[in-house]
Design a protein around this motif. Sequence first.
Motif, mmCIF file in Angstrom:
data_model
loop_
_atom_site.group_PDB
_atom_site.id
_atom_site.type_symbol
_atom_site.label_atom_id
_atom_site.label_comp_id
_atom_site.label_asym_id
_atom_site.label_seq_id
_atom_site.Cartn_x
_atom_site.Cartn_y
_atom_site.Cartn_z
ATOM 1 N N ASP A 126 -35.689 37.714 20.222
ATOM 2 C CA ASP A 126 -35.959 37.028 21.495
ATOM 3 C C ASP A 126 -35.045 35.673 21.487
ATOM 4 O O ASP A 126 -34.755 35.242 20.513
ATOM 5 N N GLU A 127 -34.758 35.103 22.817
ATOM 6 C CA GLU A 127 -33.850 34.016 22.576
ATOM 7 C C GLU A 127 -34.517 32.733 21.888
ATOM 8 O O GLU A 127 -33.516 32.301 21.146
ATOM 9 N N PRO A 128 -35.738 32.384 22.035
ATOM 10 C CA PRO A 128 -36.144 31.257 21.135
ATOM 11 C C PRO A 128 -35.800 31.489 19.914
ATOM 12 O O PRO A 128 -35.466 30.631 18.943
ATOM 13 N N PHE A 129 -36.248 32.795 19.197
ATOM 14 C CA PHE A 129 -35.973 33.078 17.624
ATOM 15 C C PHE A 129 -34.425 32.954 17.393
ATOM 16 O O PHE A 129 -33.778 32.531 16.419
ATOM 17 N N GLU A 130 -33.659 33.392 18.230
ATOM 18 C CA GLU A 130 -32.081 33.459 18.056
ATOM 19 C C GLU A 130 -31.486 31.982 18.168
ATOM 20 O O GLU A 130 -30.633 31.553 17.122
ATOM 21 N N ALA A 131 -32.250 30.876 18.897
ATOM 22 C CA ALA A 131 -31.764 29.514 19.099
ATOM 23 C C ALA A 131 -32.202 28.947 17.724
ATOM 24 O O ALA A 131 -31.398 28.315 17.178
#
Length: 177
Positions: A146-151
């Motif tokens: 998900d996006e938070p993990f990618e960040a």
Amino acid sequence: MTASDLPTTVEATQRLLAAGGYVADRALSTTVHLALKMGRPLFLEGEPGIGKTEIAKVLAAGLPRRLVRLQCYDGMDLSAAAYEWNHAKQLMAIRLAEVSGGGADRESLERGIYDRRFLQERPLLQALSPEGGPAVLLIDELDRADEPFEAFLLEILADFQLTIPELGTIKAATPPW
């Protein structure tokens, strides 16, 4: 292997890949060469079975470095990717301190249970850790994260460091490729 031991030309990079059984065209060899020379991550995308994982294996064997693999999935969190505290081992240490009478100083006991020996390293911390030598970090199926993990992952890849609140910042002595 130091930066001076890296392939010095695109052709040498192509030979390194070929020696590992990986057939790469000039464009891919150039991209790999530049990523290695600049010490920056290499992002590859494509259909399953085209060799994205294999190129990491070949680089790990040819450079030589250990291969550390992070398999991404939906809902992945920090404890699965970077580190987790070994709570059972921490509780055992607390119990032993209580039994032996060493639990009198509460502050030292609290500091002691957040020691590196109670830390379970997951792939990201393993890749940054000096133990075992330099690494090739393979982050597989990033599109499932998900996006938070990618960040969070991009922050780690930018500086090759990870902050553990109880221990401080751990920075790779030799950044993983």
